[in-house]
Design an enzyme around this catalytic site. Structure first.
Site, short mmCIF file in Angstrom:
data_model
loop_
_atom_site.label_atom_id
_atom_site.label_comp_id
_atom_site.label_asym_id
_atom_site.label_seq_id
_atom_site.Cartn_x
_atom_site.Cartn_y
_atom_site.Cartn_z
N HIS A 163 0.82 -1.20 0.00
CA HIS A 163 0.00 0.00 0.00
C HIS A 163 0.86 1.26 0.00
CE1 HIS A 163 -2.28 3.18 2.24
NE2 HIS A 163 -3.11 2.93 1.26
N GLU A 203 1.98 1.83 -3.44
CA GLU A 203 0.89 2.38 -4.26
C GLU A 203 0.88 3.91 -4.18
OE1 GLU A 203 -3.48 3.59 -3.47
OE2 GLU A 203 -3.21 1.48 -2.95
N HIS A 204 1.03 4.45 -2.98
CA HIS A 204 1.09 5.91 -2.82
C HIS A 204 2.30 6.50 -3.53
CE1 HIS A 204 -1.85 7.00 0.55
NE2 HIS A 204 -2.09 5.73 0.29
N GLU A 244 -4.17 7.89 7.12
CA GLU A 244 -5.14 6.95 6.56
C GLU A 244 -5.44 5.83 7.54
OE1 GLU A 244 -5.86 4.39 2.42
OE2 GLU A 244 -4.04 5.60 2.68
#
Length: 456
Positions: free
Chosen positions: A76, A79-80, A156
């Protein structure tokens, strides 16, 4: 040698349900082209000539289950970072170019794959292809961006923790699957995210983002040959295609038994509601019983006419939100019931859920419930594919998860072929397991002490 295939959806007649005939196979949805480049990169398109949009995506066969405990959250995090700049574009260049044509761009990470996509006007598809390919092949993963984005990811995680209706599903995955790759959260934890370094993330990127593990998909008013040419040029200019022959990495396989039963996890939170997931092992996405389990899940908690919605909400007013869900992974699955209710109503909600699951396990569901659930699934399947983004998603997930394209007609046929006996059998096999339970909410000691009895 480049390999190109064409698949045309074949209209079928599922049992008891007519399938609308598509437009001409060469002029509408259902014509899927697939090309495999010599380096193992797969490119799959579906042409819909009567729309003015196109959605382009690249899927990576990597998810949080590919992480070690120390790397939890790396997929993840990566991904950012792929949005934060390449050798050709800054992060602002990427976002500005897409905004300037009114496009939408995003990505998502799951336990088994990651997807980056852009939806634009059909005339702007070359721009979307260039940008997304550039991100996937030319990301800098700069140290300063790693440090800056760390704070965003921690926010997040905090946002997820502030939403217990979401967080309880992560808790239940851990309850059922333990400290395994599938049981750990996709986002990682505060501790693991803080410990991730630029070098470790960059190594993870190089290991999992080679062409043999990538699938390119495009849907909408697209031309397959043009997409192949543009993608090939983008990857070759970035040096991402070696020219050597390589076979694509296939779908995940295997068999994983979930042995946990009767586990209870409680997180005390000062929330207004108690959020609960009651569930047990389901079936993998390769298991043919998944079609019958989907019908069963829909009948039990998939809509306003479902058993649990009627018993818990409509008749007794015990909860506003209650539903069932299934998750099918390559080697195992999860079946669960979610409910959010006032803490003083938790005992009653759990009692009704256990009674309904036990009744379905013993007696299955009625013929009428079976027909209604099949109709609901057929309708939602078709209606869910009414835009190019959904079509692109189906292409990519099908290739990554199953290694082949399943047409909408074939999916409708598989649902329509499910019989009440099939549902009764899968109900016995799945719902017969002793359940586990996860709860987030403001429970007192007496309430918490009663929870083990709910899964006894």
């Amino acid at each position: 040698m480049t390999r190109t295939t064409r698949t045309t959806a074949r209209p079928t007649a599922p049992v008891g349900r007519a399938v609308p005939r598509p437009r001409r196979a060469d002029a509408g949805p259902g014509t899927v082209h697939k090309t495999v480049l010599p380096g193992g990169l797969r490119i799959i398109t579906e042409t819909v000539p009567f729309v003015r949009s196109a959605t382009f995506g690249i899927w990576a066969r990597v998810g949080s289950r590919d992480e070690t405990p120390a790397l939890n959250g790396a997929t993840h995090y990566l991904e950012h970072l792929l949005f934060k700049g390449t050798r050709r574009r800054s992060a602002l260049d990427i976002s500005s170019a897409v905004d300037a044509v009114g496009g939408e761009m995003n990505a998502f990470t799951t336990k088994e794959f990651t997807c980056y996509y852009a939806r634009v006007l059909d005339t702007d598809l070359p721009l979307a292809i260039d940008i997304v390919c550039d991100m996937l092949t030319g990301s800098l993963i700069a140290a300063e961006e790693v440090d800056a984005e760390r704070g965003v990811i921690l926010e997040e995680i905090a946002m997820t923790e502030d939403d217990p209706s979401d967080g309880v599903h992560d808790l239940f995955a851990h309850t059922l699957l333990g400290d395994s790759p599938l049981g750990r959260p996709v986002l990682g934890t505060v501790e693991t995210v803080n410990a991730l370094t630029r070098d470790r993330i960059a190594r993870f990127y190089r290991r999992h983002y080679d062409p043999t593990r990538l699938v390119v998909t495009a849907a909408g008013n697209v031309d397959h040959a043009a997409v192949v040419a543009q993608v090939t040029a983008a990857f070759e200019s970035a040096g991402a295609l070696s020219g050597e022959s390589a076979e694509p990495v296939g779908p995940r396989t295997g068999r994983r038994g979930i042995k946990t039963a009767g586990r209870v996890d409680v997180q005390e939170r000062p929330t207004e509601q108690a959020h609960v997931v009651l569930g047990m092992p389901g079936v993998s996405r390769h298991d043919d019983r998944r079609w019958a389990l989907g019908v069963l899940s829909t009948a039990l908690g998939g809509g306003m006419s479902s058993r649990l919605f009627q018993e818990v909400r409509e008749k007794r007013g015990l909860a506003y939100n209650i539903y069932t869900h299934t998750s099918g992974y390559a080697d195992c699955g999860i079946f669960g019931v979610y409910a959010g209710c006032r803490p003083d109503r938790l005992d009653d909600v759990l009692k009704i859920c256990r009674e309904q699951l036990a009744d379905a396990a013993e007696h299955g569901i009625s013929d009428d419930e079976t027909r209604r659930a099949i109709g609901q699934l057929a309708g939602s399947t078709v209606l869910g594919l009414e835009d190019t983004g959904s079509l692109m998603h189906r292409l990519g997930k099908s290739e990554v998860c199953w290694g082949r394209q399943m047409s909408v007609d074939e999916m409708l046929e598989r649902f329509a072929a499910v019989t009440p006996d099939d549902v009764r059998q899968v109900a016995r096999e799945v719902l017969g397991h002793r359940p586990s339970l996860s709860v987030i909410g403001p429970l007192n000691d007496r309430q918490a002490a009663r929870l083990p009895a709910a899964v006894a």
